[in-house]
Design an enzyme around this catalytic site. Structure first.
Site, mmCIF file in Angstrom:
data_model
loop_
_atom_site.group_PDB
_atom_site.id
_atom_site.type_symbol
_atom_site.label_atom_id
_atom_site.label_comp_id
_atom_site.label_asym_id
_atom_site.label_seq_id
_atom_site.Cartn_x
_atom_site.Cartn_y
_atom_site.Cartn_z
ATOM 1 N N HIS A 243 0.829 -1.204 0.000
ATOM 2 C CA HIS A 243 0.000 0.000 0.000
ATOM 3 C C HIS A 243 0.866 1.258 0.000
ATOM 4 C CE1 HIS A 243 -3.366 -2.672 0.929
ATOM 5 N NE2 HIS A 243 -2.586 -3.196 1.853
ATOM 6 N N SER A 367 16.399 15.418 -20.522
ATOM 7 C CA SER A 367 15.342 16.422 -20.611
ATOM 8 C C SER A 367 15.848 17.574 -21.470
ATOM 9 C CB SER A 367 14.964 16.936 -19.217
ATOM 10 O OG SER A 367 14.177 18.108 -19.298
#
Length: 544
Positions: A243, A367
């Site tokens: 979780h 990038s």
């Protein structure tokens, strides 16, 4: 045998924004200075009109350039509509000999010739006597020597016939006119066949060869690479996350081992799918066969023929083979792909956490604006292509088993897209392999997270407390750990205050988040054995 897309590129067509007709206007626009703080409303209007007019004229120039140089837009890696045939061609071209139009024509030729050879072995078909060794060699030579020029000749004939399978028949008749024995039996090419007798076998052989020669070897490399990753990091402790929250520790190697076993299991399932074929005429009843030669056991002959090609015989069919095996195959590949998506996303997450570094390559850019970035592009590319592959394969699986009455033509155009799903899958596998090759484990970062997660020892402590009858063990650990900062010292203090046998207490005091990994190390170290048991072969010898 190799199929190639033309290597031609666009060299003559000029940029529409640099055409001589508009060069002066473009230069003028570059000299304009438009300042947001000083420009007036009418200037906005004039600028808008100017941009619209220049864009319109340049677009017109581009369209004119396309019209003038339309010859340059023949198929190349720049003009291909599918990125598989363009940008990614170099990574998927191994499939082309099998899954392309060329591959389809080649296997049609193979089936037609093999059928003629089969007819020559049937005693009742006296019109086609047994061929001499020379004639057999000639026919087999047409298969072995089939070239791109041959395929183009078939396409040339098809432009006249407007029927692709008939074009293959005519091509073979032309090729065999010069061979005396075969020239006498030319009309027995395509004897008693419907086009789908040829096509379904060709498609099955295309898939079989593509899977055997290309897909399975790449799948095996992928399983092997993850297996190596598992074994190399079998003892590298890692904080689990369930979780998204810290959970009982594992090892990095064991988590990788899970994927190698899962992928191996699905790879094995895929290999168990039998490629099927039919050869029963126009509606599956051997109608024309029986009228022509009533004493021949045609179902038996058909089975012998289909199995001689390495395929499984399907006796209950309409005009087409039912394609159920294709649906089974594609769904199996989808399951393999889904597991790999799971792997890609997990690795992506581990890179984000800093558990993996990526080895950089000189000159590469992560990038366009952030120079520091090293993005997990290989795993993202893999995930994206797996999604596209699954979409294609899902549609094929859902559509192909459905055909109106004894046959409609909807499967024909759909079957021409078989290469897409396999191509995007292959591209994804290679991208994942490339990404795995760049991974470098950051043990310091893994250790840092473990050192900050002493609360994970609540599980073993409360479990030992249960063994020795300490009341409310879960509740006591919950009070100690839930929503609170837990340190090595607070855990030790809690253990020392427990009423436990000294041996049990000593064992708990020795536990750390790094050492509390259960059987993870051994599971990772023995992963190759588990994979080989699944596959029934030594597919991971280099992983040892």
């Amino acid at each position: 045998m190799e199929a190639r897309v033309s290597s031609g590129v666009l060299t003559k067509i000029q940029s529409p924004f640099l055409s001589p007709l508009h060069a002066s206007k473009l230069q003028s626009s570059r000299n304009m200075s438009i300042l947001p703080n000083t420009i007036h409303t009418h200037q906005f209007s004039n600028a808008s009109l100017y941009l619209r007019s220049t864009f319109s004229s340049r677009t017109h120039g581009f369209k004119q350039a396309i019209k003038d140089d339309s010859r340059e837009f023949e198929l190349s890696t720049l003009t291909a509509l599918s990125p598989l045939d363009g940008r990614y061609w170099g990574k998927v071209k191994d499939l082309a000999p099998y899954m392309s139009e060329y591959g389809l024509i080649y296997f049609r030729v193979l089936v037609e010739i093999k059928w003629l050879l089969m007819l020559s072995q049937i005693p009742e078909v006296i019109e086609v006597p047994s061929f001499s060794a020379e004639a057999q060699s000639y026919l087999l030579g047409l298969i072995d020597g089939f070239s791109m020029d041959d395929a183009l000749e078939v396409k040339k004939i098809e432009r006249v016939t407007n029927h692709d399978v008939k074009a293959v028949e005519y091509f073979l008749k032309q090729k065999c006119q010069s061979q005396p024995e075969i020239a006498k039996v030319l009309e027995f090419f395509h004897f008693a066949c419907t086009s789908e007798d040829i096509n379904n076998l060709a498609h099955a052989l295309m898939l079989k060869e593509a899977m055997t020669k290309v897909m399975f070897p790449t799948m095996d490399k992928l399983v092997e690479a993850i297996c190596k990753l598992a074994k190399a990091n079998a003892s590298v402790s890692m904080l689990s996350r369930t979780h998204g929250q810290p959970a009982s520790p594992t090892t990095l190697g064991k988590e990788m081992a899970i994927f190698s076993v899962r992928l191996s299991r699905e790879r094995q399932e895929i290999s168990q799918v039998e490629m099927m074929g039919k050869f029963a005429g126009a509606v599956g009843n051997y109608n024309a066969h029986i009228v022509a030669y009533p004493t021949v056991n045609w179902p038996q002959i058909a089975e012998q023929f289909v199995t001689s090609l390495g395929l499984k015989f399907n006796p209950y069919v309409t005009q087409i083979e039912t394609h159920d095996y294709m649906a089974k195959l594609y769904y199996a590949i989808i399951r393999f792909n889904n597991i790999l998506i799971d792997f890609d996303r997990d690795i992506w997450g581990y890179i984000s956490l800093g558990y993996f570094k990526q080895i950089t390559k000189a000159g590469e850019i992560g990038s366009s604006t952030m120079p520091h970035k090293v993005n997990p592009i290989d795993f993202e590319n893999s995930e994206g292509n797996l999604g596209k592959a699954n979409e294609d394969l899902t549609y094929l699986s859902m559509k192909l088993p459905i055909s109106r009455w004894q046959r409609d033509l909807t499967d024909s155009t759909v079957l021409r897209n078989m290469g897409g799903g396999l191509g995007h899958s292959l591209l994804a596998y290679k991208s994942a392999l490339q990404g795995i090759g760049k991974l470098q484990v950051n043990e310091a970062r893994l250790s840092e997270d473990l050192n900050q997660a002493w609360e994970v020892l609540a599980e073993p402590i409360q479990t030992v407390m249960r063994r020795y009858g300490v009341p409310e063990p879960y509740e006591k650990l919950k009070e100690l750990t839930r929503g609170r900062a837990v340190t090595k010292e607070s855990i030790r203090e809690f253990i020392e205050g427990l009423e436990l046998p000294e041996e049990a207490k000593t064992h708990l005091l020795k536990l750390t988040p790094h050492s509390y990994v259960g059987a993870a190390v051994e599971l990772a170290k023995t992963v190759d054995s588990a994979v080989n048991v699944i596959n029934g072969s030594e597919v991971l010898e280099t992983c040892r």
